[in-house]
Design a protein around this motif. Structure first.
Motif, PDB file in Angstrom:
ATOM      1  N   ASP A  64      -1.061   2.355 -14.580  1.00 53.08           N
ATOM      2  CA  ASP A  64      -1.579   0.992 -14.730  1.00 53.08           C
ATOM      3  C   ASP A  64      -1.694   0.307 -13.373  1.00 53.08           C
ATOM      4  OD1 ASP A  64      -1.648   1.395 -17.452  1.00 53.08           O
ATOM      5  OD2 ASP A  64       0.171   0.236 -17.876  1.00 53.08           O
ATOM      6  N   SER A  65      -0.688   0.493 -12.528  1.00 52.50           N
ATOM      7  CA  SER A  65      -0.704  -0.115 -11.195  1.00 52.50           C
ATOM      8  C   SER A  65      -1.844   0.442 -10.354  1.00 52.50           C
ATOM      9  CB  SER A  65       0.619   0.133 -10.477  1.00 52.50           C
ATOM     10  OG  SER A  65       1.672  -0.503 -11.145  1.00 52.50           O
ATOM     11  N   ILE A  66      -2.061   1.743 -10.437  1.00 49.53           N
ATOM     12  CA  ILE A  66      -3.149   2.364  -9.675  1.00 49.53           C
ATOM     13  C   ILE A  66      -4.475   1.754 -10.078  1.00 49.53           C
ATOM     14  CG2 ILE A  66      -4.452   4.519  -9.379  1.00 49.53           C
ATOM     15  CD1 ILE A  66      -1.676   5.966  -9.606  1.00 49.53           C
ATOM     16  N   THR A  67      -4.695   1.598 -11.369  1.00 49.64           N
ATOM     17  CA  THR A  67      -5.941   0.999 -11.861  1.00 49.64           C
ATOM     18  C   THR A  67      -6.105  -0.420 -11.329  1.00 49.64           C
ATOM     19  OG1 THR A  67      -5.741   2.311 -13.880  1.00 49.64           O
ATOM     20  CG2 THR A  67      -7.244   0.438 -13.942  1.00 49.64           C
ATOM     21  N   GLN A  68      -5.039  -1.202 -11.392  1.00 51.07           N
ATOM     22  CA  GLN A  68      -5.115  -2.593 -10.940  1.00 51.07           C
ATOM     23  C   GLN A  68      -5.295  -2.686  -9.427  1.00 51.07           C
ATOM     24  OE1 GLN A  68      -1.608  -4.477 -12.499  1.00 51.07           O
ATOM     25  NE2 GLN A  68      -2.404  -4.521 -14.589  1.00 51.07           N
ATOM     26  N   ALA A  96      -8.854  -1.822  -8.561  1.00 53.49           N
ATOM     27  CA  ALA A  96      -9.749  -2.921  -8.946  1.00 53.49           C
ATOM     28  C   ALA A  96      -9.631  -4.080  -7.963  1.00 53.49           C
ATOM     29  CB  ALA A  96      -9.426  -3.394 -10.354  1.00 53.49           C
ATOM     30  N   GLY A  97      -8.440  -4.269  -7.396  1.00 47.79           N
ATOM     31  CA  GLY A  97      -8.206  -5.350  -6.448  1.00 47.79           C
ATOM     32  C   GLY A  97      -8.526  -4.979  -5.009  1.00 47.79           C
ATOM     33  N   GLY A  98      -9.011  -3.742  -4.803  1.00 47.98           N
ATOM     34  CA  GLY A  98      -9.374  -3.327  -3.459  1.00 47.98           C
ATOM     35  C   GLY A  98      -8.178  -3.000  -2.572  1.00 47.98           C
ATOM     36  N   ARG A  99      -7.064  -2.627  -3.161  1.00 45.52           N
ATOM     37  CA  ARG A  99      -5.852  -2.294  -2.391  1.00 45.52           C
ATOM     38  C   ARG A  99      -5.625  -0.788  -2.440  1.00 45.52           C
ATOM     39  NH1 ARG A  99      -2.198  -6.223  -0.812  1.00 45.52           N
ATOM     40  NH2 ARG A  99      -1.604  -4.460   0.510  1.00 45.52           N
ATOM     41  N   ALA A 100      -6.448  -0.057  -1.739  1.00 44.39           N
ATOM     42  CA  ALA A 100      -6.366   1.407  -1.738  1.00 44.39           C
ATOM     43  C   ALA A 100      -5.026   1.895  -1.181  1.00 44.39           C
ATOM     44  CB  ALA A 100      -7.523   1.997  -0.945  1.00 44.39           C
ATOM     45  N   ASP A 101      -4.463   1.163  -0.218  1.00 41.83           N
ATOM     46  CA  ASP A 101      -3.186   1.568   0.369  1.00 41.83           C
ATOM     47  C   ASP A 101      -2.068   1.583  -0.677  1.00 41.83           C
ATOM     48  OD1 ASP A 101      -3.526  -1.228   0.229  1.00 41.83           O
ATOM     49  OD2 ASP A 101      -2.018  -1.574   1.784  1.00 41.83           O
ATOM     50  N   LEU A 102      -2.015   0.555  -1.505  1.00 42.78           N
ATOM     51  CA  LEU A 102      -0.994   0.484  -2.546  1.00 42.78           C
ATOM     52  C   LEU A 102      -1.270   1.499  -3.664  1.00 42.78           C
ATOM     53  CD1 LEU A 102      -0.452  -3.371  -2.774  1.00 42.78           C
ATOM     54  CD2 LEU A 102       1.014  -1.686  -1.678  1.00 42.78           C
ATOM     55  N   ALA A 103      -2.556   1.709  -3.951  1.00 43.09           N
ATOM     56  CA  ALA A 103      -2.924   2.698  -4.963  1.00 43.09           C
ATOM     57  C   ALA A 103      -2.496   4.094  -4.516  1.00 43.09           C
ATOM     58  CB  ALA A 103      -4.419   2.663  -5.239  1.00 43.09           C
TER      59      ALA A 103
END
Length: 150
Positions: A63-67, A70-77
């Protein structure tokens, strides 16, 4: 060796290897398992309960990866994806789609399910038979599809 012991052993190995990323993921997982022990007043947690905790954690990561994407935070994904890989190492291998499909068909035939109203009963029986080897969403979609065809 119980799964909880394997996780603890891998945690110690990660600490010795100074792998802070792996040790932090496993530390959090161990804390979640300990919470289950406290909540259910258990001395030993069964492998099924540990798998349930791991599945919950993997679901949260997905779920976090999807969010994050979507939020443009590839580093966190990316970080969440690496954590997901570590967690999936402790899950049983996924059941092949053909075998899962066969089990769903057997349960539907045995229970006499004929409509979507029987989905809960069929899901319960199928999930008991696959024992953590298939994702609940996948099973649910397959059962729904089969019950809509009948």
């Amino acid at each position: 060796m119980p799964l909880e012991d394997k996780i603890s052993q891998d945690y110690v190995q990660a600490m010795k290897a100074r792998d802070s990323f792996t040790s932090s993921v496993l530390s959090f997982l161990r804390a979640q398992i300990k919470q289950v022990k406290v909540d259910k007043r258990l001395d030993i947690v069964s492998d099924e309960e540990v798998i349930s905790v791991i599945k919950k954690q993997t679901k949260q990561r997905q779920d976090s990866i999807t969010q994050f994407k979507a939020g443009g935070r590839a580093d966190l994904a990316d970080k969440e994806e690496k954590e997901l890989v570590i967690l999936k190492n402790y899950l049983p291998p996924e059941m092949p789609a053909e075998k899962l499909s066969g089990i769903v068909n057997e349960v539907i035939a045995a229970s006499g399910a004929s409509s979507i109203k029987d989905m809960g009963r069929v899901m319960k029986d199928v999930l008991a038979r696959v024992a953590g080897q298939a994702d609940n969403q996948t099973v649910g979609a397959l059962v729904k599809e089969r019950l809509n065809r009948t």
